[in-house]
Write a protein that holds these residues in place. Structure first.
Motif, PDB file in Angstrom:
ATOM      1  N   ASP A  17       0.823  -1.209   0.000  1.00  0.00           N
ATOM      2  CA  ASP A  17       0.000   0.000   0.000  1.00  0.00           C
ATOM      3  C   ASP A  17       0.860   1.264   0.000  1.00  0.00           C
ATOM      4  OD1 ASP A  17      -2.253  -1.565   0.040  1.00  0.00           O
ATOM      5  OD2 ASP A  17      -2.468  -1.514   2.224  1.00  0.00           O
ATOM      6  N   VAL A  18       1.953   1.246   0.759  1.00  0.00           N
ATOM      7  CA  VAL A  18       2.836   2.418   0.788  1.00  0.00           C
ATOM      8  C   VAL A  18       3.479   2.630  -0.577  1.00  0.00           C
ATOM      9  CG1 VAL A  18       4.797   3.471   1.962  1.00  0.00           C
ATOM     10  CG2 VAL A  18       3.258   1.979   3.228  1.00  0.00           C
ATOM     11  N   ARG A  19       3.881   1.552  -1.218  1.00  0.00           N
ATOM     12  CA  ARG A  19       4.512   1.667  -2.538  1.00  0.00           C
ATOM     13  C   ARG A  19       3.521   2.200  -3.566  1.00  0.00           C
ATOM     14  NH1 ARG A  19       6.859  -4.151  -3.619  1.00  0.00           N
ATOM     15  NH2 ARG A  19       7.571  -3.137  -5.548  1.00  0.00           N
ATOM     16  N   LYS A  20       2.258   1.764  -3.496  1.00  0.00           N
ATOM     17  CA  LYS A  20       1.246   2.289  -4.421  1.00  0.00           C
ATOM     18  C   LYS A  20       1.021   3.782  -4.205  1.00  0.00           C
ATOM     19  CE  LYS A  20      -1.390  -1.997  -5.043  1.00  0.00           C
ATOM     20  NZ  LYS A  20      -2.701  -2.669  -4.820  1.00  0.00           N
ATOM     21  N   MET A  21       1.068   4.203  -2.946  1.00  0.00           N
ATOM     22  CA  MET A  21       0.848   5.608  -2.650  1.00  0.00           C
ATOM     23  C   MET A  21       1.991   6.489  -3.160  1.00  0.00           C
ATOM     24  SD  MET A  21      -0.031   7.259   1.067  1.00  0.00           S
ATOM     25  CE  MET A  21      -1.501   6.243   1.171  1.00  0.00           C
ATOM     26  N   LEU A  22       3.211   5.953  -3.151  1.00  0.00           N
ATOM     27  CA  LEU A  22       4.376   6.740  -3.547  1.00  0.00           C
ATOM     28  C   LEU A  22       4.693   6.627  -5.036  1.00  0.00           C
ATOM     29  CD1 LEU A  22       6.812   5.968  -0.590  1.00  0.00           C
ATOM     30  CD2 LEU A  22       5.471   8.044  -0.948  1.00  0.00           C
ATOM     31  N   ARG A  23       4.119   5.658  -5.703  1.00  0.00           N
ATOM     32  CA  ARG A  23       4.462   5.437  -7.110  1.00  0.00           C
ATOM     33  C   ARG A  23       4.055   6.645  -7.958  1.00  0.00           C
ATOM     34  NH1 ARG A  23       2.248   0.681  -7.742  1.00  0.00           N
ATOM     35  NH2 ARG A  23       4.173  -0.409  -7.167  1.00  0.00           N
ATOM     36  N   GLY A  24       5.003   7.169  -8.719  1.00  0.00           N
ATOM     37  CA  GLY A  24       4.737   8.282  -9.621  1.00  0.00           C
ATOM     38  C   GLY A  24       4.863   9.654  -8.997  1.00  0.00           C
ATOM     39  N   ARG A  25       5.207   9.762  -7.726  1.00  0.00           N
ATOM     40  CA  ARG A  25       5.346  11.082  -7.093  1.00  0.00           C
ATOM     41  C   ARG A  25       6.745  11.635  -7.369  1.00  0.00           C
ATOM     42  NH1 ARG A  25       1.348  12.706  -3.903  1.00  0.00           N
ATOM     43  NH2 ARG A  25      -0.253  11.167  -3.359  1.00  0.00           N
ATOM     44  N   PRO A  26       6.812  12.881  -7.805  1.00  0.00           N
ATOM     45  CA  PRO A  26       8.120  13.466  -8.135  1.00  0.00           C
ATOM     46  C   PRO A  26       8.952  13.693  -6.878  1.00  0.00           C
ATOM     47  CG  PRO A  26       6.397  15.133  -8.260  1.00  0.00           C
ATOM     48  CD  PRO A  26       5.695  13.815  -8.050  1.00  0.00           C
ATOM     49  N   GLY A  27      10.256  13.489  -7.008  1.00  0.00           N
ATOM     50  CA  GLY A  27      11.185  13.737  -5.916  1.00  0.00           C
ATOM     51  C   GLY A  27      11.225  12.649  -4.868  1.00  0.00           C
ATOM     52  N   VAL A  28      10.533  11.553  -5.103  1.00  0.00           N
ATOM     53  CA  VAL A  28      10.478  10.473  -4.127  1.00  0.00           C
ATOM     54  C   VAL A  28      11.108   9.222  -4.738  1.00  0.00           C
ATOM     55  CG1 VAL A  28       9.021   9.053  -2.648  1.00  0.00           C
ATOM     56  CG2 VAL A  28       8.368  11.412  -3.111  1.00  0.00           C
ATOM     57  N   VAL A  52       5.636  13.183   3.330  1.00  0.00           N
ATOM     58  CA  VAL A  52       5.787  13.120   1.878  1.00  0.00           C
ATOM     59  C   VAL A  52       4.580  13.704   1.162  1.00  0.00           C
ATOM     60  CG1 VAL A  52       6.178  11.592  -0.092  1.00  0.00           C
ATOM     61  CG2 VAL A  52       7.282  11.104   2.110  1.00  0.00           C
ATOM     62  N   ILE A  53       3.380  13.262   1.536  1.00  0.00           N
ATOM     63  CA  ILE A  53       2.173  13.750   0.886  1.00  0.00           C
ATOM     64  C   ILE A  53       1.866  15.140   1.414  1.00  0.00           C
ATOM     65  CG2 ILE A  53      -0.290  13.344   0.525  1.00  0.00           C
ATOM     66  CD1 ILE A  53       0.234  10.402   0.855  1.00  0.00           C
ATOM     67  N   PRO A  54       1.716  16.147   0.555  1.00  0.00           N
ATOM     68  CA  PRO A  54       1.374  17.501   1.028  1.00  0.00           C
ATOM     69  C   PRO A  54       0.054  17.491   1.782  1.00  0.00           C
ATOM     70  CG  PRO A  54       2.073  17.539  -1.258  1.00  0.00           C
ATOM     71  CD  PRO A  54       1.907  16.101  -0.885  1.00  0.00           C
ATOM     72  N   ALA A  55      -0.025  18.352   2.790  1.00  0.00           N
ATOM     73  CA  ALA A  55      -1.237  18.378   3.620  1.00  0.00           C
ATOM     74  C   ALA A  55      -2.446  18.837   2.826  1.00  0.00           C
ATOM     75  CB  ALA A  55      -1.010  19.291   4.825  1.00  0.00           C
ATOM     76  N   ALA A  56      -2.224  19.670   1.811  1.00  0.00           N
ATOM     77  CA  ALA A  56      -3.364  20.178   1.034  1.00  0.00           C
ATOM     78  C   ALA A  56      -3.853  19.183   0.011  1.00  0.00           C
ATOM     79  CB  ALA A  56      -2.976  21.484   0.338  1.00  0.00           C
ATOM     80  N   GLU A  57      -3.074  18.187  -0.277  1.00  0.00           N
ATOM     81  CA  GLU A  57      -3.456  17.227  -1.298  1.00  0.00           C
ATOM     82  C   GLU A  57      -4.381  16.180  -0.708  1.00  0.00           C
ATOM     83  OE1 GLU A  57      -0.211  15.367  -3.194  1.00  0.00           O
ATOM     84  OE2 GLU A  57      -1.436  13.908  -4.306  1.00  0.00           O
ATOM     85  N   PRO A  58      -5.558  15.976  -1.232  1.00  0.00           N
ATOM     86  CA  PRO A  58      -6.457  14.953  -0.681  1.00  0.00           C
ATOM     87  C   PRO A  58      -5.907  13.571  -0.932  1.00  0.00           C
ATOM     88  CG  PRO A  58      -7.358  15.850  -2.740  1.00  0.00           C
ATOM     89  CD  PRO A  58      -6.146  16.678  -2.397  1.00  0.00           C
ATOM     90  N   GLU A  59      -6.110  12.720   0.028  1.00  0.00           N
ATOM     91  CA  GLU A  59      -5.639  11.347  -0.103  1.00  0.00           C
ATOM     92  C   GLU A  59      -6.622  10.560  -0.947  1.00  0.00           C
ATOM     93  OE1 GLU A  59      -5.001   9.647   3.641  1.00  0.00           O
ATOM     94  OE2 GLU A  59      -3.710  11.253   4.401  1.00  0.00           O
ATOM     95  N   ASN A  60      -6.068   9.695  -1.790  1.00  0.00           N
ATOM     96  CA  ASN A  60      -6.909   8.824  -2.610  1.00  0.00           C
ATOM     97  C   ASN A  60      -7.384   7.645  -1.797  1.00  0.00           C
ATOM     98  OD1 ASN A  60      -6.467  10.472  -4.797  1.00  0.00           O
ATOM     99  ND2 ASN A  60      -4.573   9.396  -5.397  1.00  0.00           N
TER     100      ASN A  60
END
Length: 310
Positions: free
Chosen positions: A256-267, A302-310
């Motif tokens: 689940d963590v890998r799916k959340m981080l996949r495709g995010r720039p700078g990570v 890692v995930i910005p606070a303003a960005e809604p979680e999927n």
């Protein structure tokens, strides 16, 4: 009482009446009147009082005698009962003392046994702790040895099940074709996974062991670089390392963590053997052994606070 009443007995004396004649007395003077009787005059009130007093004394004597007789009989009965109760208590006391002595003996034996067993339990606990430590070391060692034995193995997923499709020759040909190798690698042995397959289920995984571990590592590196976009006979296939069950479960916990981080720039992220999840973000590296801690870190840092979680 009879003797008291005798004094009131009437004892009157008859007086002779003077004789009377129709004729005249012969020259003798008329005889004198009789003397009065000396009979006592009885006082009725004093008689009643004396009788009542005498009756009270007699009645009290009779009542006392009757009470003494009845009480004597009751006292004798009570005395007999008390003697019987005392004897029964004495017998019971003797039996109780004997039972208590027996119980004391049993308790002493139990205490001795418990003391012995306590020492045995303490010794057993120490032995169990030593054995647990040893078992843990042996388990880790076996896990490491099994992992090292699997370093030359690969798992191929998505190959259609046909007769001979999992033979060493077929697998060698598959690898040469998919990865465009100059020559076919030497596959020592290969087989399908031993799970039951029903109608309509996906093809079972092929587990293949390559003769050269370097060939296995090169194939896995190419598969990782191509991002799983592998084709064979018109089917999409995937190639993975062959991990032990425990390692596979530990690595799968980070899916689940890998799916959340996949495709995010700078990570940048990856899983180091056996199951260490590493994240590189903003020139900071973190490693996690627990998937929950890794997820919390990703959500906070890692995930910005303003960005809604999927």
């Amino acid at each position: 009482m009879v003797s008291n009443l005798r004094k009131y007995k009437y004892e009157g004396t008859s007086t002779t009446r003077p004789s009377t004649s129709s004729g005249k007395s012969s020259g003798s003077p008329t005889s004198a009147a009789p003397e009065p009787s000396h009979t006592p005059i009885m006082d009725i009130t004093s008689i009643k009082a004396d009788i009542l007093s005498s009756l009270r004394k007699d009645i009290s004597v009779v009542i006392r005698e009757e009470l003494r007789t009845v009480l004597a009989e009751d006292f004798e009965s009570i005395k007999r009962e008390l003697i019987a109760v005392r004897s029964e208590i004495a017998n019971n006391t003797t039996a109780i003392h004997a039972e208590l002595d027996h119980m004391k003996s049993n308790v002493g034996a139990v205490e001795k046994g418990l003391s012995t067993w306590t020492d045995e339990v303490v010794s057993t606990q120490r032995t169990v702790k030593d054995l647990e430590k040893l078992v843990g070391e042996l388990r880790d060692k076996c896990e490491d040895l099994e992992g090292r034995m699997r370093r030359g193995n690969i798992r191929i997923m998505g190959v259609a099940e046909r007769p001979g499709s999992s033979s060493p020759a077929a697998v060698s040909k598959l690898l040469k074709e998919v990865f465009q190798m100059d020559k076919e690698g030497i596959v020592e042995r290969s087989h399908r996974s031993l799970v039951q397959r029903g109608a309509g289920d996906k093809p079972r995984v092929i587990i293949a062991r390559l003769h050269n571990e370097g060939d296995a590592l090169a194939i896995l590196r190419k598969a990782r670089d191509r991002g799983g976009r592998l084709q064979f006979d018109g089917n999409t296939i995937s190639v993975f390392p062959d991990y032990t069950v425990n390692v596979a479960k530990a690595r799968a916990a980070f899916t689940d963590v890998r799916k959340m981080l996949r495709g995010r720039p700078g990570v940048r992220f990856g899983i180091l053997y056996p199951a260490r999840f590493r994240i590189s973000y903003n020139n900071e590296e973190k490693e996690f052994l627990d998937a929950t801690e890794a997820m919390d870190y990703v959500k906070k840092k890692v995930i910005p606070a303003a960005e809604p979680e999927n």
